[in-house]
Design a protein around this motif. Structure first.
Motif, PDB file in Angstrom:
ATOM      1  N   ALA A 122       0.830  -1.211   0.000  1.00  0.00           N
ATOM      2  CA  ALA A 122       0.000   0.000   0.000  1.00  0.00           C
ATOM      3  C   ALA A 122       0.863   1.259   0.000  1.00  0.00           C
ATOM      4  O   ALA A 122       0.552   2.237  -0.690  1.00  0.00           O
ATOM      5  CB  ALA A 122      -0.931  -0.012   1.208  1.00  0.00           C
ATOM      6  N   ILE A 123       1.947   1.248   0.765  1.00  0.00           N
ATOM      7  CA  ILE A 123       2.835   2.419   0.817  1.00  0.00           C
ATOM      8  C   ILE A 123       3.509   2.646  -0.533  1.00  0.00           C
ATOM      9  O   ILE A 123       3.570   3.780  -1.039  1.00  0.00           O
ATOM     10  CB  ILE A 123       3.883   2.236   1.930  1.00  0.00           C
ATOM     11  CG1 ILE A 123       3.207   2.292   3.300  1.00  0.00           C
ATOM     12  CG2 ILE A 123       4.966   3.312   1.837  1.00  0.00           C
ATOM     13  CD1 ILE A 123       4.146   1.991   4.455  1.00  0.00           C
ATOM     14  N   ILE A 124       4.013   1.561  -1.139  1.00  0.00           N
ATOM     15  CA  ILE A 124       4.677   1.698  -2.441  1.00  0.00           C
ATOM     16  C   ILE A 124       3.683   2.190  -3.501  1.00  0.00           C
ATOM     17  O   ILE A 124       4.010   3.051  -4.336  1.00  0.00           O
ATOM     18  CB  ILE A 124       5.303   0.363  -2.869  1.00  0.00           C
ATOM     19  CG1 ILE A 124       6.404  -0.050  -1.882  1.00  0.00           C
ATOM     20  CG2 ILE A 124       5.891   0.476  -4.273  1.00  0.00           C
ATOM     21  CD1 ILE A 124       6.964  -1.429  -2.125  1.00  0.00           C
ATOM     22  N   GLY A 125       2.467   1.652  -3.475  1.00  0.00           N
ATOM     23  CA  GLY A 125       1.457   2.105  -4.419  1.00  0.00           C
ATOM     24  C   GLY A 125       1.136   3.579  -4.264  1.00  0.00           C
ATOM     25  O   GLY A 125       0.997   4.304  -5.259  1.00  0.00           O
ATOM     26  N   PRO A 143       1.782   0.220 -12.216  1.00  0.00           N
ATOM     27  CA  PRO A 143       2.337  -0.524 -11.076  1.00  0.00           C
ATOM     28  C   PRO A 143       1.646  -0.173  -9.763  1.00  0.00           C
ATOM     29  O   PRO A 143       1.497  -1.042  -8.897  1.00  0.00           O
ATOM     30  CB  PRO A 143       3.818  -0.107 -11.059  1.00  0.00           C
ATOM     31  CG  PRO A 143       3.892   1.143 -11.848  1.00  0.00           C
ATOM     32  CD  PRO A 143       2.812   1.047 -12.878  1.00  0.00           C
ATOM     33  N   ALA A 144       1.206   1.083  -9.616  1.00  0.00           N
ATOM     34  CA  ALA A 144       0.501   1.466  -8.390  1.00  0.00           C
ATOM     35  C   ALA A 144      -0.775   0.645  -8.224  1.00  0.00           C
ATOM     36  O   ALA A 144      -1.081   0.168  -7.120  1.00  0.00           O
ATOM     37  CB  ALA A 144       0.169   2.963  -8.424  1.00  0.00           C
ATOM     38  N   SER A 145      -1.503   0.465  -9.308  1.00  0.00           N
ATOM     39  CA  SER A 145      -2.744  -0.320  -9.233  1.00  0.00           C
ATOM     40  C   SER A 145      -2.471  -1.756  -8.841  1.00  0.00           C
ATOM     41  O   SER A 145      -3.228  -2.352  -8.057  1.00  0.00           O
ATOM     42  CB  SER A 145      -3.463  -0.263 -10.574  1.00  0.00           C
ATOM     43  OG  SER A 145      -2.705  -0.912 -11.588  1.00  0.00           O
ATOM     44  N   MET A 146      -1.377  -2.316  -9.344  1.00  0.00           N
ATOM     45  CA  MET A 146      -1.030  -3.689  -8.988  1.00  0.00           C
ATOM     46  C   MET A 146      -0.620  -3.793  -7.524  1.00  0.00           C
ATOM     47  O   MET A 146      -0.982  -4.750  -6.828  1.00  0.00           O
ATOM     48  CB  MET A 146       0.095  -4.194  -9.903  1.00  0.00           C
ATOM     49  CG  MET A 146      -0.263  -4.222 -11.378  1.00  0.00           C
ATOM     50  SD  MET A 146      -1.803  -5.121 -11.711  1.00  0.00           S
ATOM     51  CE  MET A 146      -1.353  -6.754 -11.149  1.00  0.00           C
ATOM     52  N   PHE A 147       0.119  -2.803  -7.036  1.00  0.00           N
ATOM     53  CA  PHE A 147       0.513  -2.817  -5.628  1.00  0.00           C
ATOM     54  C   PHE A 147      -0.716  -2.749  -4.721  1.00  0.00           C
ATOM     55  O   PHE A 147      -0.770  -3.438  -3.693  1.00  0.00           O
ATOM     56  CB  PHE A 147       1.459  -1.648  -5.326  1.00  0.00           C
ATOM     57  CG  PHE A 147       2.864  -1.859  -5.810  1.00  0.00           C
ATOM     58  CD1 PHE A 147       3.571  -3.003  -5.458  1.00  0.00           C
ATOM     59  CD2 PHE A 147       3.490  -0.922  -6.613  1.00  0.00           C
ATOM     60  CE1 PHE A 147       4.873  -3.210  -5.899  1.00  0.00           C
ATOM     61  CE2 PHE A 147       4.790  -1.117  -7.057  1.00  0.00           C
ATOM     62  CZ  PHE A 147       5.481  -2.261  -6.697  1.00  0.00           C
ATOM     63  N   TYR A 148      -1.692  -1.938  -5.073  1.00  0.00           N
ATOM     64  CA  TYR A 148      -2.907  -1.853  -4.261  1.00  0.00           C
ATOM     65  C   TYR A 148      -3.692  -3.160  -4.303  1.00  0.00           C
ATOM     66  O   TYR A 148      -4.244  -3.595  -3.282  1.00  0.00           O
ATOM     67  CB  TYR A 148      -3.788  -0.703  -4.748  1.00  0.00           C
ATOM     68  CG  TYR A 148      -3.280   0.659  -4.356  1.00  0.00           C
ATOM     69  CD1 TYR A 148      -2.923   0.947  -3.038  1.00  0.00           C
ATOM     70  CD2 TYR A 148      -3.147   1.677  -5.303  1.00  0.00           C
ATOM     71  CE1 TYR A 148      -2.458   2.201  -2.679  1.00  0.00           C
ATOM     72  CE2 TYR A 148      -2.684   2.932  -4.943  1.00  0.00           C
ATOM     73  CZ  TYR A 148      -2.338   3.185  -3.634  1.00  0.00           C
ATOM     74  OH  TYR A 148      -1.877   4.425  -3.276  1.00  0.00           O
TER      75      TYR A 148
END
Length: 226
Positions: A122-125, A143-148
């Protein structure tokens, strides 16, 4: 280029922030489950417990006579002496007993570790989304969507591990607990999964390039991303 895309991203990110807040609330609080022992004597104190990923808290409650259908100690909201302690496997240097409670060590460590992965994703996203806003780099939204999405999957796995841990503690003959219920931290974790998983996929769909709307139009005709 879709002029409404920035607005869609900001609205989705706002909902994601709610999910991240619920995730943090679930991870740091101690109200995932409430455990209650059988009450054999009334007009006396009994000891109920609630716990999270890191700590177990007990509460000594004075129980008056109840109806025959109610056999457990509580509810936990009644006034009483409150005491909390970290699980021994997280504080190996301490020798204090965890209030005579046998915990499922492997389950507890697994649930906590998976929850930490969820927080990390969540933090990385969030960092990726903020950079995409500041640097106008829309490709960071993918990539943000994948991290979430990964954060949502991790927290729901942690929820299931915790649920199995509670079930094993109730079924074990080494514990005094006969009743259990899930509390608001558990609900926060489930709600964060729903928001992070759905909004993560939504953010990915928003970040994808626009598909051709006419037979003669190709993806190469779309305006390139910055």
């Amino acid at each position: 280029m879709d002029e409404s895309k920035p607005l869609k991203v900001r609205l989705t990110f706002s909902v994601i922030l709610v999910g991240v807040s619920l995730l943090f609330a679930a991870v740091v609080t101690d109200h995932w489950a409430i455990l209650s022992p059988e009450v054999k004597e009334y007009n006396a104190t009994c000891e109920a417990a609630h716990f999270g990923l890191w700590r177990l808290c007990t509460k000594r409650i004075f129980m008056q006579e109840q109806s025959p259908k109610e056999k457990g100690c509580g509810p936990i909201s009644l006034p009483g002496e409150h005491n909390c302690s970290y699980f021994k496997h997280f504080t190996p240097g301490q020798s204090s007993e965890i209030f005579e409670v046998t915990t499922q060590k492997e389950y507890s460590i697994s649930a906590a570790a998976i929850a930490i992965f969820s927080v990390g994703f969540a933090i990385i996203g969030t960092i990726c989304v903020l950079l995409s806003f500041r640097k106008k780099k829309d490709y960071l939204l993918k990539p943000a969507s994948m991290f979430y999405t990964f954060a949502g999957l991790c927290i729901i796995i942690s929820v299931e591990v915790m649920r199995q841990s509670v079930k094993r503690m109730i079924d074990s003959k080494d514990t005094v607990w006969i009743e259990y219920s899930y509390s608001w931290s558990f609900a926060c974790a489930c709600a964060s999964f729903v928001l992070l998983f759905i909004c993560g996929i939504t953010l990915l769909l928003i970040a994808l390039p626009r598909f051709p709307q006419n037979p003669w139009e190709t993806c190469m005709d779309a305006e390139p991303e910055h």
